[in-house]
Design a protein around this motif. Structure first.
Motif, PDB file in Angstrom:
ATOM      1  N   THR A  13       0.875  -1.286  -0.135  1.00 34.88           N
ATOM      2  CA  THR A  13      -0.119  -0.029  -0.193  1.00 34.88           C
ATOM      3  C   THR A  13       1.031   1.172  -0.057  1.00 34.88           C
ATOM      4  O   THR A  13       2.016   1.152   0.315  1.00 34.88           O
ATOM      5  CB  THR A  13      -0.916   0.001   1.222  1.00 34.88           C
ATOM      6  N   ASN A  14       0.127   2.458  -0.530  1.00 40.19           N
ATOM      7  CA  ASN A  14       1.197   3.607  -0.448  1.00 40.19           C
ATOM      8  C   ASN A  14       1.389   3.961   1.050  1.00 40.19           C
ATOM      9  O   ASN A  14       2.563   4.414   1.216  1.00 40.19           O
ATOM     10  CB  ASN A  14       0.060   4.759  -0.932  1.00 40.19           C
ATOM     11  N   GLU A  15       0.672   3.700   2.077  1.00 38.87           N
ATOM     12  CA  GLU A  15       0.992   4.133   3.494  1.00 38.87           C
ATOM     13  C   GLU A  15       2.335   3.192   3.776  1.00 38.87           C
ATOM     14  O   GLU A  15       3.167   3.729   4.524  1.00 38.87           O
ATOM     15  CB  GLU A  15      -0.102   3.836   4.343  1.00 38.87           C
ATOM     16  N   GLU A  16       2.189   2.192   3.352  1.00 38.50           N
ATOM     17  CA  GLU A  16       3.584   1.095   3.726  1.00 38.50           C
ATOM     18  C   GLU A  16       4.626   1.441   2.979  1.00 38.50           C
ATOM     19  O   GLU A  16       5.755   1.620   3.456  1.00 38.50           O
ATOM     20  CB  GLU A  16       3.282  -0.298   3.414  1.00 38.50           C
ATOM     21  N   ALA A  17       4.425   2.025   1.849  1.00 38.49           N
ATOM     22  CA  ALA A  17       5.759   2.611   0.995  1.00 38.49           C
ATOM     23  C   ALA A  17       6.220   3.888   1.645  1.00 38.49           C
ATOM     24  O   ALA A  17       7.547   3.873   1.730  1.00 38.49           O
ATOM     25  CB  ALA A  17       5.210   2.829  -0.364  1.00 38.49           C
ATOM     26  N   LEU A  18       5.410   4.834   2.156  1.00 37.22           N
ATOM     27  CA  LEU A  18       5.952   5.924   2.960  1.00 37.22           C
ATOM     28  C   LEU A  18       6.440   5.628   4.233  1.00 37.22           C
ATOM     29  O   LEU A  18       7.428   6.354   4.528  1.00 37.22           O
ATOM     30  CB  LEU A  18       4.454   6.761   3.119  1.00 37.22           C
ATOM     31  N   ALA A  19       5.831   4.486   4.790  1.00 38.00           N
ATOM     32  CA  ALA A  19       6.552   3.933   5.995  1.00 38.00           C
ATOM     33  C   ALA A  19       7.883   3.587   5.979  1.00 38.00           C
ATOM     34  O   ALA A  19       9.096   3.704   6.721  1.00 38.00           O
ATOM     35  CB  ALA A  19       5.656   2.876   6.650  1.00 38.00           C
ATOM     36  N   CYS A  20       8.003   2.771   4.737  1.00 35.98           N
ATOM     37  CA  CYS A  20       9.506   2.584   4.338  1.00 35.98           C
ATOM     38  C   CYS A  20      10.261   3.728   4.176  1.00 35.98           C
ATOM     39  O   CYS A  20      11.464   3.530   4.428  1.00 35.98           O
ATOM     40  CB  CYS A  20       9.306   1.421   3.011  1.00 35.98           C
ATOM     41  N   ARG A  21       9.825   4.570   3.375  1.00 34.85           N
ATOM     42  CA  ARG A  21      10.810   5.852   3.289  1.00 34.85           C
ATOM     43  C   ARG A  21      11.112   6.585   4.496  1.00 34.85           C
ATOM     44  O   ARG A  21      12.259   6.905   4.740  1.00 34.85           O
ATOM     45  CB  ARG A  21      10.007   6.728   2.344  1.00 34.85           C
ATOM     46  N   THR A  22      10.185   6.504   5.416  1.00 33.80           N
ATOM     47  CA  THR A  22      10.452   7.071   6.586  1.00 33.80           C
ATOM     48  C   THR A  22      11.500   6.625   7.597  1.00 33.80           C
ATOM     49  O   THR A  22      12.378   7.040   8.159  1.00 33.80           O
ATOM     50  CB  THR A  22       9.047   7.308   7.722  1.00 33.80           C
ATOM     51  N   ILE A  23      11.518   5.186   7.493  1.00 33.17           N
ATOM     52  CA  ILE A  23      12.393   4.245   8.174  1.00 33.17           C
ATOM     53  C   ILE A  23      13.799   4.196   7.441  1.00 33.17           C
ATOM     54  O   ILE A  23      14.811   4.683   8.281  1.00 33.17           O
ATOM     55  CB  ILE A  23      11.913   2.889   8.092  1.00 33.17           C
ATOM     56  N   ALA A  24      13.835   4.648   6.135  1.00 32.79           N
ATOM     57  CA  ALA A  24      15.232   4.597   5.388  1.00 32.79           C
ATOM     58  C   ALA A  24      15.749   5.799   5.870  1.00 32.79           C
ATOM     59  O   ALA A  24      16.928   6.112   6.006  1.00 32.79           O
ATOM     60  CB  ALA A  24      14.857   4.508   4.052  1.00 32.79           C
ATOM     61  N   GLU A  25      15.100   6.967   6.132  1.00 33.34           N
ATOM     62  CA  GLU A  25      15.472   8.335   6.142  1.00 33.34           C
ATOM     63  C   GLU A  25      15.911   8.464   7.751  1.00 33.34           C
ATOM     64  O   GLU A  25      16.879   9.340   7.905  1.00 33.34           O
ATOM     65  CB  GLU A  25      14.379   9.507   6.036  1.00 33.34           C
ATOM     66  N   ARG A  26      15.653   7.519   8.491  1.00 31.03           N
ATOM     67  CA  ARG A  26      16.325   7.439  10.021  1.00 31.03           C
ATOM     68  C   ARG A  26      17.586   6.809   9.996  1.00 31.03           C
ATOM     69  O   ARG A  26      18.000   6.525  11.079  1.00 31.03           O
ATOM     70  CB  ARG A  26      15.154   7.293  10.827  1.00 31.03           C
ATOM     71  N   GLY A  27      18.113   6.264   8.786  1.00 36.84           N
ATOM     72  CA  GLY A  27      19.259   5.418   8.851  1.00 36.84           C
ATOM     73  C   GLY A  27      19.111   4.093   9.218  1.00 36.84           C
ATOM     74  O   GLY A  27      20.359   3.394   9.303  1.00 36.84           O
ATOM     75  N   VAL A  28      17.898   3.516   9.031  1.00 37.46           N
ATOM     76  CA  VAL A  28      17.804   2.134   9.174  1.00 37.46           C
ATOM     77  C   VAL A  28      17.787   1.383   8.092  1.00 37.46           C
ATOM     78  O   VAL A  28      17.099   1.802   7.137  1.00 37.46           O
ATOM     79  CB  VAL A  28      16.392   1.858  10.226  1.00 37.46           C
ATOM     80  N   GLN A  29      18.455   0.249   8.169  1.00 38.25           N
ATOM     81  CA  GLN A  29      18.460  -0.576   6.898  1.00 38.25           C
ATOM     82  C   GLN A  29      17.178  -1.456   6.816  1.00 38.25           C
ATOM     83  O   GLN A  29      16.560  -2.045   7.777  1.00 38.25           O
ATOM     84  CB  GLN A  29      19.644  -1.692   6.959  1.00 38.25           C
ATOM     85  N   LEU A  30      16.399  -1.726   5.584  1.00 37.40           N
ATOM     86  CA  LEU A  30      15.397  -2.288   5.391  1.00 37.40           C
ATOM     87  C   LEU A  30      15.553  -3.229   4.431  1.00 37.40           C
ATOM     88  O   LEU A  30      16.451  -3.483   3.522  1.00 37.40           O
ATOM     89  CB  LEU A  30      14.351  -1.262   4.528  1.00 37.40           C
ATOM     90  N   VAL A  31      14.841  -4.597   4.834  1.00 40.17           N
ATOM     91  CA  VAL A  31      14.753  -5.637   3.712  1.00 40.17           C
ATOM     92  C   VAL A  31      13.292  -5.919   3.542  1.00 40.17           C
ATOM     93  O   VAL A  31      12.643  -6.241   4.649  1.00 40.17           O
ATOM     94  CB  VAL A  31      15.473  -6.930   4.283  1.00 40.17           C
ATOM     95  N   ALA A  32      12.676  -6.024   2.395  1.00 41.34           N
ATOM     96  CA  ALA A  32      11.448  -6.074   2.224  1.00 41.34           C
ATOM     97  C   ALA A  32      11.070  -6.767   0.835  1.00 41.34           C
ATOM     98  O   ALA A  32      11.759  -6.751  -0.168  1.00 41.34           O
ATOM     99  CB  ALA A  32      10.709  -4.769   2.253  1.00 41.34           C
ATOM    100  N   THR A  33       9.952  -7.442   0.939  1.00 38.67           N
ATOM    101  CA  THR A  33       9.481  -7.871  -0.523  1.00 38.67           C
ATOM    102  C   THR A  33       7.971  -6.910  -0.771  1.00 38.67           C
ATOM    103  O   THR A  33       7.303  -6.304   0.013  1.00 38.67           O
ATOM    104  CB  THR A  33       8.754  -9.307  -0.142  1.00 38.67           C
ATOM    105  N   ALA A  34       7.907  -7.075  -2.081  1.00 41.06           N
ATOM    106  CA  ALA A  34       6.744  -6.211  -2.495  1.00 41.06           C
ATOM    107  C   ALA A  34       6.089  -7.011  -3.689  1.00 41.06           C
ATOM    108  O   ALA A  34       6.757  -7.891  -4.498  1.00 41.06           O
ATOM    109  CB  ALA A  34       7.131  -4.844  -3.195  1.00 41.06           C
ATOM    110  N   HIS A  35       4.941  -6.449  -4.076  1.00 37.47           N
ATOM    111  CA  HIS A  35       4.104  -7.422  -5.217  1.00 37.47           C
ATOM    112  C   HIS A  35       4.581  -6.678  -6.712  1.00 37.47           C
ATOM    113  O   HIS A  35       5.006  -5.523  -6.739  1.00 37.47           O
ATOM    114  CB  HIS A  35       2.806  -6.717  -5.134  1.00 37.47           C
ATOM    115  N   GLY A  36       4.980  -7.571  -7.390  1.00 38.86           N
ATOM    116  CA  GLY A  36       5.492  -7.474  -8.650  1.00 38.86           C
ATOM    117  C   GLY A  36       6.611  -8.470  -8.973  1.00 38.86           C
ATOM    118  O   GLY A  36       7.264  -8.989  -8.112  1.00 38.86           O
ATOM    119  N   GLN A  37       6.805  -8.595 -10.093  1.00 35.12           N
ATOM    120  CA  GLN A  37       7.950  -9.646 -10.530  1.00 35.12           C
ATOM    121  C   GLN A  37       9.097  -9.081 -10.883  1.00 35.12           C
ATOM    122  O   GLN A  37      10.132  -9.556 -10.778  1.00 35.12           O
ATOM    123  CB  GLN A  37       7.191 -10.551 -11.849  1.00 35.12           C
TER     124      GLN A  37
END
Length: 453
Positions: free
Chosen positions: A276-300
């Protein structure tokens, strides 16, 4: 049931991998309960099977099978492809069906049809279903999803086998050895995205010699449907020392993601199925705080994310740009083009084409820019050979669609296809696709939604 299980032949062909197996990361740290994550099968260990290429697969298949009616369970327990079982489908009024990895279609398990009583017994044997109609078997990685009628009655079950796999992290151990690089996994359903991030959680939390450190990082898993850490309050041993935050409602995933950073100071946050768009924005917020993200998303493939306005924020977002007449003439394009509007959230994007064939976009911003220009970026093709070694080759990107394009051999110029229509119609098309803000589909609303270069 114990006597029935004891009478069955043990899993055959189990051999311990030698320590010198090529491409193997030996994880350092405390002993792992039940052998989870170990790179070899213990002598006589059931539900453990070496795969080609140096990976080890473990499942708690018996726990899932004993939740099924006996007439369905027995054919599966003696099935020659038991270790390749993907899911069991139980639909009211139809014969039960088993589906296997690498096999097209399914196989009927018996001639009798599924009854309401069969579904009720299976429902009682598993955990409580959540608002997303998913449940699990406590202490395992299996997932059971419910089909319901308009009145809420249970009319079907999809019993998905969850497996703990060790060895896939070897494909990208050079990438995860560098702290700070956020990684996004794409791929078709069933290719193994969740399995990979589960192993990554364990390796990153415990440290490994192959990562250049024996000190683990602070890893927090945001587990929406208990698919990463398994069902129950105690996480499955497959996640090692990583901590797990459960999500009470799937619609609250983005809030739990931010809460994890605010309350628990992780170095790495792992999340499955960003959609969702909200989860994508949450990912950006986390990345801006210097935390490493590992995630999966819909799409091939990466282009699926670029064409999805909901998820484009994961790779910097896409915005229309209105060029001046002179700039458009010098570029040889029309006045309205698409460009990346900001920094990418995930610096590495991995397309899992197959379990042992991955396409790596690194850095991802270069691939995004090239695709928006209608060009083919250079990517890394990573394959595991029969010896277990990971072969890395730089190649021109191919999305695997096999599409032909006569425009100078370029097959990735979808962003340039607006050049064949008028400026007014191009802006209207971008408005309908969701890339422009404002109301209506008029060209003036489109101009306000873009930038002018």
């Amino acid at each position: 049931e114990a006597a029935e299980l004891a009478s069955l032949p043990a899993t055959t062909g189990v051999k311990a991998l030698p320590a010198s197996t090529p491409g193997v990361v030996h994880v350092a740290g405390a002993p792992e309960p039940r052998g989870a994550g170990s790179r070899s099968c213990a002598p006589g260990e059931e539900n453990c099977l070496p795969e080609d290429g140096g990976t080890i697969v473990r499942d708690d298949l018996d726990a899932l099978l004993f939740a099924l009616p006996k007439r369905i369970r027995e054919p599966l327990m003696r099935h020659p492809m038991r270790t390749s079982l993907l899911e069991v489908v139980l639909d009211l009024g139809r014969r039960p069906e088993a589906r296997f990895l690498g096999v097209q279609g399914g196989e009927f398990l018996c001639d009798s049809e599924i009854t309401a009583e069969d579904l009720e017994l299976a429902e009682e044997a598993v955990g409580e279903f959540g608002s997303d109609n998913r449940a699990g078997v406590t202490g395992t990685l299996h997932r059971i999803s419910a089909l319901r009628s308009r009145r809420g009655a249970l009319v079907g079950l999809t019993c998905r086998v969850g497996r703990s796999v060790s060895g896939h992290v070897d494909m990208i151990r050079d990438i995860i050895a560098q702290p700070g690089e956020s990684i996004l996994f794409l791929g078709a359903p069933g290719v193994g995205k969740t399995t990979v991030i589960r192993e990554m959680a364990r390796v990153m939390a415990e440290g490994a010699a192959g990562l250049g450190t024996t000190a683990g990082r602070r890893v927090v898993i945001v587990d929406t449907s208990n698919e990463i850490g398994g069902d129950g309050d105690v996480p499955h041993p497959a996640v090692g020392r990583a901590r797990r935050m459960q999500v009470p409602d799937p619609t609250q995933q983005q809030h739990v993601m931010v809460e994890a950073v605010q309350n628990h100071m992780p170095q790495v946050v792992i999340v499955d199925e960003v959609g969702t768009n909200e989860e994508a924005l949450a990912c950006r917020t986390i990345a801006e705080r210097g935390v490493q993200l590992v995630a999966t998303a819909h799409g091939q493939v990466l282009e699926n994310v670029l064409k999805n306005p909901t998820l484009t924020e994961l790779v910097g977002g896409v915005a229309p740009v209105t060029l001046s007449d002179d700039e458009a003439r010098s570029r040889g394009t029309q006045k309205t083009i698409l460009e990346r509007k900001g920094p990418v959230t995930f610096s590495v994007v991995i397309e899992m084409r197959e379990r042992n064939h991955w396409i790596v976009h690194r850095p991802s911003d270069e691939s995004v820019d090239m695709l928006l220009l209608g060009k083919r970026p250079i990517v890394e093709s990573r394959r595991r050979n029969e010896a277990g070694e990971v072969e890395v080759q730089e190649i021109p990107y191919d999305n695997g669609a096999g599409e032909d394009d006569d425009r100078n051999g370029e097959r990735y110029s979808w962003a340039d296809q607006l050049s064949g229509i008028s400026e007014h119609d191009a802006l209207n098309e971008l408005q309908r696709a969701g890339y422009l803000g404002g109301r209506g589909g008029g060209a003036m609303g489109g101009r306000r939604g873009g930038r002018r270069l």
